[in-house]
Design an enzyme around this catalytic site. Structure first.
Site, PDB file in Angstrom:
ATOM      1  N   GLU A 231       0.824  -1.210   0.000  1.00 49.83           N
ATOM      2  CA  GLU A 231       0.000   0.000   0.000  1.00 49.83           C
ATOM      3  C   GLU A 231       0.860   1.262   0.000  1.00 49.83           C
ATOM      4  O   GLU A 231       1.657   1.488   0.903  1.00 49.83           O
ATOM      5  CB  GLU A 231      -0.900  -0.005   1.241  1.00 49.83           C
ATOM      6  CG  GLU A 231      -1.783   1.235   1.380  1.00 49.83           C
ATOM      7  CD  GLU A 231      -2.617   1.205   2.653  1.00 49.83           C
ATOM      8  OE1 GLU A 231      -2.305   0.421   3.566  1.00 49.83           O
ATOM      9  OE2 GLU A 231      -3.572   1.998   2.736  1.00 49.83           O
ATOM     10  N   ASP A 264      -5.840   2.942  -1.217  1.00 47.29           N
ATOM     11  CA  ASP A 264      -6.595   3.479  -0.081  1.00 47.29           C
ATOM     12  C   ASP A 264      -7.213   4.798  -0.527  1.00 47.29           C
ATOM     13  O   ASP A 264      -6.503   5.694  -1.009  1.00 47.29           O
ATOM     14  CB  ASP A 264      -5.633   3.672   1.103  1.00 47.29           C
ATOM     15  CG  ASP A 264      -6.330   4.172   2.357  1.00 47.29           C
ATOM     16  OD1 ASP A 264      -7.051   5.176   2.271  1.00 47.29           O
ATOM     17  OD2 ASP A 264      -6.126   3.581   3.433  1.00 47.29           O
ATOM     18  N   HIS A 267      -5.483   8.188   0.177  1.00 47.00           N
ATOM     19  CA  HIS A 267      -4.051   8.365  -0.067  1.00 47.00           C
ATOM     20  C   HIS A 267      -3.669   9.101  -1.339  1.00 47.00           C
ATOM     21  O   HIS A 267      -2.591   8.893  -1.884  1.00 47.00           O
ATOM     22  CB  HIS A 267      -3.370   6.991  -0.060  1.00 47.00           C
ATOM     23  CG  HIS A 267      -3.261   6.416   1.317  1.00 47.00           C
ATOM     24  ND1 HIS A 267      -2.545   5.281   1.599  1.00 47.00           N
ATOM     25  CD2 HIS A 267      -3.771   6.839   2.488  1.00 47.00           C
ATOM     26  CE1 HIS A 267      -2.623   5.014   2.891  1.00 47.00           C
ATOM     27  NE2 HIS A 267      -3.372   5.941   3.449  1.00 47.00           N
ATOM     28  N   ASP A 301      -8.229   9.277   7.173  1.00 47.64           N
ATOM     29  CA  ASP A 301      -8.928   8.136   7.773  1.00 47.64           C
ATOM     30  C   ASP A 301     -10.224   8.465   8.493  1.00 47.64           C
ATOM     31  O   ASP A 301     -10.500   7.907   9.545  1.00 47.64           O
ATOM     32  CB  ASP A 301      -7.976   7.424   8.743  1.00 47.64           C
ATOM     33  CG  ASP A 301      -6.775   6.862   8.021  1.00 47.64           C
ATOM     34  OD1 ASP A 301      -6.930   5.859   7.327  1.00 47.64           O
ATOM     35  OD2 ASP A 301      -5.680   7.453   8.139  1.00 47.64           O
TER      36      ASP A 301
HETATM   37  C1  RNT Z   1      -1.971   4.187   6.643  1.00 44.44           C
HETATM   38  C2  RNT Z   1      -2.492   3.046   5.849  1.00 44.44           C
HETATM   39  C3  RNT Z   1      -2.644   1.766   6.603  1.00 44.44           C
HETATM   40  C4  RNT Z   1      -3.097   1.949   8.023  1.00 44.44           C
HETATM   41  C5  RNT Z   1      -3.403   0.676   8.737  1.00 44.44           C
HETATM   42  C6  RNT Z   1      -3.485   0.861  10.215  1.00 44.44           C
HETATM   43  O1  RNT Z   1      -2.018   5.360   5.974  1.00 44.44           O
HETATM   44  O2  RNT Z   1      -3.692   3.398   5.243  1.00 44.44           O
HETATM   45  O3  RNT Z   1      -3.442   0.890   5.904  1.00 44.44           O
HETATM   46  O4  RNT Z   1      -4.194   2.802   8.138  1.00 44.44           O
HETATM   47  O5  RNT Z   1      -2.519  -0.301   8.375  1.00 44.44           O
HETATM   48 ZN    ZN Z   2      -4.991   1.962   4.283  1.00 45.66          ZN
END
Ligand code: RNT
Ligand code: ZN
Length: 423
Positions: A231, A264, A267, A301
């Site tokens: 990621e 994500d 991001h 988040d």
């Molecule tokens: C962080 C990432 C990751 C975390 C988790 C806790 O920016 O998105 O996935 O949020 O692993």
């Molecule tokens: Zn994430």
């Protein structure tokens, strides 16, 4: 709040409305319920983890803000809260664990030494709830991450520690998969980066390739059981200027190693469309992992809601009929509201977006497009916004024996009064 009779009556009308557009809502409900959504364990305790002694979050670029009462303080409380959330969620769920939720009793076990035995309680819980487990190495909230660098650290011994953690995590993921009879998706995310412009952007990235190569070289791991994802990120708290594992880095690295690429929703630059990326990346990436989330200003988040980015993302998956090539997981944390409600809102919004995607009259819209009738395409796209998808959602909830509408709030209030307020 709708009665069972009202739900059934509204659904009958909705079914007819969608049938006119050639959409079989019965098949759609069944499909929408069958897609696994992986519930992140870290909303329950504000991403603190269960390690002893507690170091708190040092480094890592993620932080839950807020002080709503009732945070889960140990594994049992987390599982009790997750049980309440699961009862209120329609469809198939999984649980996504982070490595620092290992339960080692009074023994201090560092991250490079964690093993399947430290997750026995989680595994037993998952088995009894008949849900699969996913996993994440925790490359943050640790003294060896305090500099802001882990797998790309300049010091070889620090890198070795985190490589060993990555390897240990993959063994745990493989163990989960074997025990539960379902592949375990293990997502690698590292916080590595810098607050201000580094003079050397090259060496950390070169070291990161080497470190990952070492982690993924382990041939005792069966990639069909332990499904590795990576990621990337644009920036984080403390890594505002430079992130070693950027989107370009991981897109290329995932290709090189045959890994799953994780996207994500929090991001990217605010004007980037993750929905648009899917059909580009999936020409080359056989599978992707989706983290649903909600970026606001500098935070990536916030609790997922049914907003356009989430809807458009699953609409794209539906339009490309790519359901068997995506893994769906949640990733958000908010400590300022009831944490179980946060789970329910985010998980239900994610499945609502899946449902809305499946209810799209794609065939007609594509036909209008192919015939050059742009006005018709636009009109049909607008029509989808007022179609009675909410009635189909309520029916989906009824079939899964979970409360429809906002009726689930009563259960959350009960749990808050009986359990959370006493913590
Ligand atoms: C962080 C990432 C990751 C975390 C988790 C806790 O920016 O998105 O996935 O949020 O692993
Ligand atoms: Zn994430």
């Amino acid at each position: 709040m709708p009665t069972a009779k009202q739900i059934a009556a509204s659904y009958r009308l909705a079914r007819e409305a969608y049938a006119e557009l050639g959409i079989n809502t019965e098949a759609v409900i069944a499909k929408a319920l069958s897609i696994p959504v992986s519930l992140h364990c870290w909303q329950a305790d504000d991403v603190r983890g269960l390690e002893t002694p507690k170091d708190g979050i040092t480094g890592g670029g993620i932080m839950a803000t807020g002080g709503y009462p009732g945070r889960a303080r140990n594994g049992d409380e987390m599982r009790a809260d997750l049980d309440v959330a699961l009862k209120l969620l329609p469809g198939q769920q999984r649980l996504n664990l982070h490595a620092f939720y290992a339960e080692t009793g009074t023994k201090v076990v560092d991250r490079d030494e964690i093993a399947p035995e430290h997750f026995t309680t989680w595994l037993g819980w998952a088995k009894s709830r008949k849900i699969g487990l996913d996993f994440n190495p925790t490359y943050f909230a640790h003294p060896k991450a305090a500099s802001g660098f882990t797998l790309s650290h300049a010091d070889k011994s620090v890198r070795k520690f985190w490589i060993d953690h990555g390897k240990a995590s993959r063994r745990i993921a493989q163990h989960f998969a074997k025990k539960l009879g379902t592949p375990c998706v293990i997502n690698h995310w590292i916080p590595d980066g810098a607050k201000d412009a580094p003079a050397d952007r090259w060496s950390p990235r070169a070291r990161l390739v080497e470190s990952y190569d070492a982690i993924f070289a382990d041939d005792t791991i069966n990639r069909k059981l332990c499904v590795d994802a990576v990621e990337g990120k644009l920036f984080g708290l403390g890594s505002e200027e430079y992130v070693v594992g950027s989107q370009e880095f991981y897109s290329s690295y995932a290709q090189k190693q045959g890994l799953v690429l994780c996207l994500d929703l929090g991001h990217y630059h605010p004007t980037e469309s993750v929905a648009d990326k899917v059909s580009a990346l999936m020409q080359f990436h056989p599978r992707i992992l989706l983290h649903t989330s909600r970026p606001i200003r500098w935070d990536s988040d916030h609790v997922v809601i049914l907003d356009d980015p989430v809807r458009n993302l699953f609409l794209e998956i539906a339009r490309g009929d790519a359901w068997d090539r995506v893994f769906v997981a949640l990733d958000f944390f908010d400590a300022s509201i009831n944490r179980i409600a946060a789970y329910v809102i985010g998980a239900r919004a994610t499945r609502q977006a899946i449902l809305a995607g499946l209810l799209d009259p794609t065939k007609q819209i594509k036909a209008a497009e192919a015939a050059g009738r742009g006005h018709e395409r636009l009109a049909l796209m607008e029509l989808t916004k007022s179609l009675p998808w909410g009635a189909v959602w309520d029916e989906l909830c009824a079939r899964a024996s979970v409360p429809a509408g906002a009726d689930w709030l009563a259960e959350v209030a009960r749990h808050e009064k009986d359990v959370l307020s006493k913590r």
